[in-house]
Design an enzyme around this catalytic site. Sequence first.
Site, PDB file in Angstrom:
ATOM      1  N   GLY A 159       0.709  -4.895   1.058  1.00 19.29           N
ATOM      2  CA  GLY A 159      -0.487  -4.998   0.215  1.00 19.29           C
ATOM      3  C   GLY A 159      -0.255  -5.811  -1.058  1.00 19.29           C
ATOM      4  O   GLY A 159      -1.203  -6.345  -1.635  1.00 19.29           O
ATOM      5  N   GLU A 190       4.785  -4.669   7.648  1.00 16.65           N
ATOM      6  CA  GLU A 190       4.037  -3.578   8.282  1.00 16.65           C
ATOM      7  C   GLU A 190       4.481  -3.238   9.696  1.00 16.65           C
ATOM      8  O   GLU A 190       4.496  -2.055  10.065  1.00 16.65           O
ATOM      9  CB  GLU A 190       2.529  -3.913   8.293  1.00 16.65           C
ATOM     10  CG  GLU A 190       1.849  -3.796   6.942  1.00 16.65           C
ATOM     11  CD  GLU A 190       1.932  -5.061   6.085  1.00 16.65           C
ATOM     12  OE1 GLU A 190       2.686  -5.982   6.479  1.00 16.65           O
ATOM     13  OE2 GLU A 190       1.262  -5.136   5.058  1.00 16.65           O
ATOM     14  N   ALA A 222       0.873  -1.174   0.000  1.00 19.95           N
ATOM     15  CA  ALA A 222       0.000   0.000   0.000  1.00 19.95           C
ATOM     16  C   ALA A 222       0.911   1.226   0.000  1.00 19.95           C
ATOM     17  O   ALA A 222       2.073   1.151   0.420  1.00 19.95           O
ATOM     18  CB  ALA A 222      -0.880  -0.013   1.237  1.00 19.95           C
ATOM     19  N   GLU A 278      -0.609  -9.294   0.009  1.00 15.65           N
ATOM     20  CA  GLU A 278      -2.032  -9.459   0.350  1.00 15.65           C
ATOM     21  C   GLU A 278      -2.912  -9.580  -0.893  1.00 15.65           C
ATOM     22  O   GLU A 278      -3.829 -10.399  -0.941  1.00 15.65           O
ATOM     23  CB  GLU A 278      -2.484  -8.272   1.229  1.00 15.65           C
ATOM     24  CG  GLU A 278      -1.854  -8.324   2.616  1.00 15.65           C
ATOM     25  CD  GLU A 278      -2.036  -7.029   3.405  1.00 15.65           C
ATOM     26  OE1 GLU A 278      -1.720  -5.947   2.880  1.00 15.65           O
ATOM     27  OE2 GLU A 278      -2.513  -7.114   4.547  1.00 15.65           O
TER      28      GLU A 278
HETATM   29  N1  CAA Z   1       4.539   3.130  -1.090  1.00 16.54           N
HETATM   30  C1  CAA Z   1       4.912   4.257  -1.727  1.00 16.54           C
HETATM   31  N2  CAA Z   1       6.007   4.358  -2.500  1.00 16.54           N
HETATM   32  C2  CAA Z   1       6.765   3.258  -2.639  1.00 16.54           C
HETATM   33  C3  CAA Z   1       6.441   2.039  -2.000  1.00 16.54           C
HETATM   34  C4  CAA Z   1       5.269   2.005  -1.195  1.00 16.54           C
HETATM   35  N3  CAA Z   1       4.852   0.878  -0.579  1.00 16.54           N
HETATM   36  N4  CAA Z   1       7.386   1.132  -2.304  1.00 16.54           N
HETATM   37  C5  CAA Z   1       8.271   1.756  -3.120  1.00 16.54           C
HETATM   38  N5  CAA Z   1       7.894   3.038  -3.311  1.00 16.54           N
HETATM   39  C6  CAA Z   1       8.570   4.064  -4.119  1.00 16.54           C
HETATM   40  C7  CAA Z   1       9.787   4.608  -3.416  1.00 16.54           C
HETATM   41  O1  CAA Z   1       9.429   5.603  -2.493  1.00 16.54           O
HETATM   42  C8  CAA Z   1      10.609   5.134  -4.573  1.00 16.54           C
HETATM   43  O2  CAA Z   1      10.051   6.361  -4.958  1.00 16.54           O
HETATM   44  P1  CAA Z   1      11.028   7.591  -5.354  1.00 16.54           P
HETATM   45  O3  CAA Z   1      11.822   7.102  -6.531  1.00 16.54           O
HETATM   46  O4  CAA Z   1      10.085   8.700  -5.678  1.00 16.54           O
HETATM   47  O5  CAA Z   1      11.886   7.815  -4.160  1.00 16.54           O
HETATM   48  C9  CAA Z   1      10.290   4.146  -5.686  1.00 16.54           C
HETATM   49  O6  CAA Z   1       9.082   3.462  -5.295  1.00 16.54           O
HETATM   50  C10 CAA Z   1      11.377   3.113  -5.844  1.00 16.54           C
HETATM   51  O7  CAA Z   1      11.603   2.510  -4.584  1.00 16.54           O
HETATM   52  P2  CAA Z   1      13.063   2.357  -3.930  1.00 16.54           P
HETATM   53  O8  CAA Z   1      13.966   3.455  -4.386  1.00 16.54           O
HETATM   54  O9  CAA Z   1      12.870   2.196  -2.463  1.00 16.54           O
HETATM   55  O10 CAA Z   1      13.529   0.996  -4.626  1.00 16.54           O
HETATM   56  P3  CAA Z   1      14.529  -0.077  -4.035  1.00 16.54           P
HETATM   57  O11 CAA Z   1      14.805  -1.045  -5.130  1.00 16.54           O
HETATM   58  O12 CAA Z   1      15.684   0.562  -3.355  1.00 16.54           O
HETATM   59  O13 CAA Z   1      13.688  -0.839  -2.870  1.00 16.54           O
HETATM   60  C11 CAA Z   1      11.754  -1.917  -1.949  1.00 16.54           C
HETATM   61  C12 CAA Z   1      12.563  -1.571  -3.215  1.00 16.54           C
HETATM   62  C13 CAA Z   1      12.558  -2.882  -1.068  1.00 16.54           C
HETATM   63  C14 CAA Z   1      10.461  -2.588  -2.393  1.00 16.54           C
HETATM   64  C15 CAA Z   1      11.468  -0.624  -1.155  1.00 16.54           C
HETATM   65  O14 CAA Z   1      10.926   0.350  -2.062  1.00 16.54           O
HETATM   66  C16 CAA Z   1      10.506  -0.810  -0.047  1.00 16.54           C
HETATM   67  O15 CAA Z   1      10.888  -1.304   1.006  1.00 16.54           O
HETATM   68  N6  CAA Z   1       9.218  -0.386  -0.242  1.00 16.54           N
HETATM   69  C17 CAA Z   1       8.223  -0.449   0.768  1.00 16.54           C
HETATM   70  C18 CAA Z   1       7.718  -1.857   0.961  1.00 16.54           C
HETATM   71  C19 CAA Z   1       6.713  -1.909   2.089  1.00 16.54           C
HETATM   72  O16 CAA Z   1       7.046  -1.632   3.238  1.00 16.54           O
HETATM   73  N7  CAA Z   1       5.466  -2.303   1.769  1.00 16.54           N
HETATM   74  C20 CAA Z   1       4.422  -2.400   2.717  1.00 16.54           C
HETATM   75  C21 CAA Z   1       3.633  -1.138   2.771  1.00 16.54           C
HETATM   76  S1  CAA Z   1       2.511  -1.103   4.125  1.00 16.54           S
HETATM   77  C22 CAA Z   1       1.140  -1.940   3.568  1.00 16.54           C
HETATM   78  O17 CAA Z   1       1.102  -2.512   2.493  1.00 16.54           O
HETATM   79  C23 CAA Z   1       0.000  -1.906   4.544  1.00 16.54           C
HETATM   80  C24 CAA Z   1      -1.153  -2.761   4.216  1.00 16.54           C
HETATM   81  O18 CAA Z   1      -1.160  -3.946   4.439  1.00 16.54           O
HETATM   82  C25 CAA Z   1      -2.366  -2.158   3.669  1.00 16.54           C
END
Ligand code: CAA
Length: 264
Positions: A108, A131, A63, A111
């Site tokens: 998400g 999360e 998400a 999920e």
């Molecule tokens: N939400 C918003 N933006 C996201 C995102 C997310 N979940 N995941 C990645 N992005 C964005 C980053 O912010 C980045 O944007 P910018 O270029 O504008 O900075 C772009 O996507 C590329 O990401 P990274 O530079 O971080 O890429 P990476 O290869 O270094 O890392 C990754 C990849 C490991 C997936 C890392 O992006 C990451 O950890 N993302 C978050 C994953 C996460 O925690 N997901 C769970 C979200 S909470 C949820 O889902 C709650 C629920 O159950 C409803």
Amino acid sequence: MGFVDYEVKDKIAIITINRPKALNALNSEVLDDLNAVLDGVDLEAVRCLILTGAGDKSFVAGADIGEMSTLTKAEGEAFGKKGNDIFRRLETFPIPVIAAINGFALGGGCEISMSCDFRICSENAMFGQPEVGLGITPGFGGTQRLARLIGAGMAKQLIYTARNIKADEALRIGLVNQVVALEELLPTAEKLASTIAKNAPIAVRACKKAINDGLEVDMDKAIEIEEKLFGSCFESEDQREGMANFLRKKDDPAKVKVVDFKNK
Ligand code: CAA
């Protein structure tokens, strides 16, 4: 459609979450687009869906953390409901949905894949529910579906530790059915979908409903659900033709053909 592409190929359709700048993360707009795409699926023509992500790095990276970062308690609950309603719609969609996971399936993303009927993934796929590292619980069904899919003990370990796992481990614990090379992912998913699409559609839909509904009740009720759905197949032309085709071979094996099921 803005962040979600939809392509029909014969009797199968591919839904692609397409927000590469954010690794296909799900914000409200993506969720609305996905819902609208589901509204538009022609259930007369399409017999199986494939859900995937754009690009070769990420299926869905979760998400949208930016959108969630400022939510109040009530807004958080509403955002969870929005995702849950759409994921539940996918889970109970009348036709099968295969998740073709092409990279990150985190939060998400994991999920939404679990709302599909089954999952296949590429070798670079990575799964996890990160999360608790963000100060929240999984909010789009992860606490419920992960526990049901891989067992409560393994689900609790993954969720409490927020540890990501690679494709081989996801296969070992039963989160995915198959791991293939990235370039083979869509061809493999399409082949599976086509195999499903060749079978009697009314029967396939009834199987999905029987399995889904049956898992929610005790065995006595579950068996009744199956009986009703089994019985309902006998009102279909496809049942008559499918069985007649089998029986024809008793007269003359050369008469057996591949049945062109009509969805009637
Ligand atoms: N939400 C918003 N933006 C996201 C995102 C997310 N979940 N995941 C990645 N992005 C964005 C980053 O912010 C980045 O944007 P910018 O270029 O504008 O900075 C772009 O996507 C590329 O990401 P990274 O530079 O971080 O890429 P990476 O290869 O270094 O890392 C990754 C990849 C490991 C997936 C890392 O992006 C990451 O950890 N993302 C978050 C994953 C996460 O925690 N997901 C769970 C979200 S909470 C949820 O889902 C709650 C629920 O159950 C409803």
